[in-house]
Design a protein around this motif. Structure first.
Motif, PDB file in Angstrom:
ATOM      1  N   TYR A  14       0.857  -1.182   0.000  1.00  0.00           N
ATOM      2  CA  TYR A  14       0.000   0.000   0.000  1.00  0.00           C
ATOM      3  C   TYR A  14       0.895   1.235   0.000  1.00  0.00           C
ATOM      4  O   TYR A  14       2.087   1.152   0.287  1.00  0.00           O
ATOM      5  CB  TYR A  14      -0.910   0.001   1.236  1.00  0.00           C
ATOM      6  N   ILE A  15       0.294   2.376  -0.292  1.00  0.00           N
ATOM      7  CA  ILE A  15       1.049   3.627  -0.340  1.00  0.00           C
ATOM      8  C   ILE A  15       0.606   4.516   0.813  1.00  0.00           C
ATOM      9  O   ILE A  15      -0.582   4.773   0.986  1.00  0.00           O
ATOM     10  CB  ILE A  15       0.810   4.364  -1.671  1.00  0.00           C
ATOM     11  N   LEU A  16       1.574   4.976   1.599  1.00  0.00           N
ATOM     12  CA  LEU A  16       1.315   5.916   2.686  1.00  0.00           C
ATOM     13  C   LEU A  16       1.722   7.307   2.229  1.00  0.00           C
ATOM     14  O   LEU A  16       2.779   7.486   1.621  1.00  0.00           O
ATOM     15  CB  LEU A  16       2.138   5.563   3.925  1.00  0.00           C
ATOM     16  N   HIS A  17       0.894   8.288   2.518  1.00  0.00           N
ATOM     17  CA  HIS A  17       1.207   9.677   2.209  1.00  0.00           C
ATOM     18  C   HIS A  17       1.375  10.435   3.522  1.00  0.00           C
ATOM     19  O   HIS A  17       0.559  10.307   4.421  1.00  0.00           O
ATOM     20  CB  HIS A  17       0.089  10.319   1.379  1.00  0.00           C
ATOM     21  N   PHE A  18       2.442  11.192   3.614  1.00  0.00           N
ATOM     22  CA  PHE A  18       2.729  11.974   4.812  1.00  0.00           C
ATOM     23  C   PHE A  18       2.360  13.430   4.570  1.00  0.00           C
ATOM     24  O   PHE A  18       2.903  14.059   3.674  1.00  0.00           O
ATOM     25  CB  PHE A  18       4.207  11.874   5.181  1.00  0.00           C
ATOM     26  N   ASN A  19       1.440  13.951   5.362  1.00  0.00           N
ATOM     27  CA  ASN A  19       1.098  15.375   5.318  1.00  0.00           C
ATOM     28  C   ASN A  19       1.904  16.056   6.400  1.00  0.00           C
ATOM     29  O   ASN A  19       1.801  15.707   7.556  1.00  0.00           O
ATOM     30  CB  ASN A  19      -0.395  15.590   5.618  1.00  0.00           C
ATOM     31  N   GLY A  20       2.690  17.019   6.032  1.00  0.00           N
ATOM     32  CA  GLY A  20       3.493  17.718   7.035  1.00  0.00           C
ATOM     33  C   GLY A  20       4.940  17.758   6.619  1.00  0.00           C
ATOM     34  O   GLY A  20       5.381  17.061   5.714  1.00  0.00           O
ATOM     35  N   SER A  21       5.696  18.552   7.329  1.00  0.00           N
ATOM     36  CA  SER A  21       7.074  18.793   6.927  1.00  0.00           C
ATOM     37  C   SER A  21       8.064  17.812   7.536  1.00  0.00           C
ATOM     38  O   SER A  21       9.131  17.612   6.996  1.00  0.00           O
ATOM     39  CB  SER A  21       7.475  20.218   7.291  1.00  0.00           C
ATOM     40  N   ASN A  22       7.749  17.194   8.661  1.00  0.00           N
ATOM     41  CA  ASN A  22       8.718  16.327   9.320  1.00  0.00           C
ATOM     42  C   ASN A  22       8.423  14.861   9.025  1.00  0.00           C
ATOM     43  O   ASN A  22       7.824  14.153   9.819  1.00  0.00           O
ATOM     44  CB  ASN A  22       8.731  16.590  10.825  1.00  0.00           C
ATOM     45  N   GLU A  87      -5.826   7.556  14.725  1.00  0.00           N
ATOM     46  CA  GLU A  87      -4.685   7.949  15.541  1.00  0.00           C
ATOM     47  C   GLU A  87      -3.606   8.740  14.800  1.00  0.00           C
ATOM     48  O   GLU A  87      -2.894   9.532  15.407  1.00  0.00           O
ATOM     49  CB  GLU A  87      -4.043   6.704  16.168  1.00  0.00           C
ATOM     50  N   LEU A  88      -3.449   8.512  13.518  1.00  0.00           N
ATOM     51  CA  LEU A  88      -2.361   9.145  12.768  1.00  0.00           C
ATOM     52  C   LEU A  88      -2.935  10.117  11.744  1.00  0.00           C
ATOM     53  O   LEU A  88      -3.130   9.780  10.587  1.00  0.00           O
ATOM     54  CB  LEU A  88      -1.494   8.086  12.086  1.00  0.00           C
ATOM     55  N   LYS A  89      -3.192  11.315  12.191  1.00  0.00           N
ATOM     56  CA  LYS A  89      -3.869  12.307  11.355  1.00  0.00           C
ATOM     57  C   LYS A  89      -3.025  12.770  10.162  1.00  0.00           C
ATOM     58  O   LYS A  89      -3.566  13.133   9.132  1.00  0.00           O
ATOM     59  CB  LYS A  89      -4.264  13.532  12.188  1.00  0.00           C
ATOM     60  N   ASN A  90      -1.696  12.773  10.296  1.00  0.00           N
ATOM     61  CA  ASN A  90      -0.871  13.285   9.197  1.00  0.00           C
ATOM     62  C   ASN A  90      -0.324  12.173   8.284  1.00  0.00           C
ATOM     63  O   ASN A  90       0.490  12.421   7.432  1.00  0.00           O
ATOM     64  CB  ASN A  90       0.286  14.130   9.733  1.00  0.00           C
ATOM     65  N   ILE A  91      -0.790  10.938   8.489  1.00  0.00           N
ATOM     66  CA  ILE A  91      -0.386   9.821   7.645  1.00  0.00           C
ATOM     67  C   ILE A  91      -1.646   9.180   7.084  1.00  0.00           C
ATOM     68  O   ILE A  91      -2.533   8.788   7.827  1.00  0.00           O
ATOM     69  CB  ILE A  91       0.425   8.769   8.433  1.00  0.00           C
TER      70      ILE A  91
END
Length: 170
Positions: A14-22, A87-91
């Motif tokens: 699957y593909i995970l997308h990270f929202n955010g700079s870190n 639990e993981l709002k930016n992922i």
């Protein structure tokens, strides 16, 4: 990083997308989440060798192929998916409708091919000298999830092109 040498039995990619700079911090949070829920997983960040001009010198560097994206292999369950969203709002797992999109073997093979092609031990100096694309050129994408699509060159970074493509009507 290199493609994982072992597979998760019965797991899909699957593909995970990270929202955010870190991104590095986000990966740490993701790993903690996976450990908490005892999820057997493999993470893969395909990278490529790119040439970047530093002054008048051409320098070889490693660069992620897909910025802000990481590939994960695990056995999908609705419970894990719901907990991850909660639990993981930016992922985010890339989804189609209400389900995460599971990569096909063909798509995974194309991504592995691009990764391997971009990390070949021999660098073809002739290809570098003949790399003559410029902003505004139209090119056809040869490999990857956008293969056979046309893109307009927006930026040239050494031997790497930044393209604009029309996808999903945008």
């Amino acid at each position: 990083t290199s493609y994982p040498s072992t597979e998760v039995a019965g797991g899909g990619w699957y593909i995970l997308h990270f929202n955010g700079s870190n991104k590095l911090n986000s990966i740490g949070v993701l790993l903690k989440f996976l450990k908490t829920y005892s999820v057997d997983y493999r993470l893969w960040v395909p990278s490529k060798k790119i040439f970047v001009y530093r002054g008048s010198s051409l320098v070889l560097m490693n660069d992620p192929i897909y910025l802000d994206y990481v590939f994960i292999q695990f056995v999908y369950t609705l419970n894990i998916y719901e907990q991850l969203k909660k639990e993981l709002k930016n992922i985010k797992l890339l989804s189609v409708g209400d389900s995460p999109y599971k990569l096909t073997l063909k798509e995974l093979d194309q991504i592995k091919y691009i990764h391997n092609m971009n990390n070949a031990s021999k660098i073809d100096e002739t290809a570098i000298k003949n790399f003559k694309y410029k902003v505004g050129d139209t090119v056809r994408i040869a490999y990857g999830p956008f293969s056979d699509m046309n893109g307009k060159v927006e930026q040239v970074n050494g031997t790497q092109l930044v393209l604009a493509i029309s996808c999903f009507g945008k």
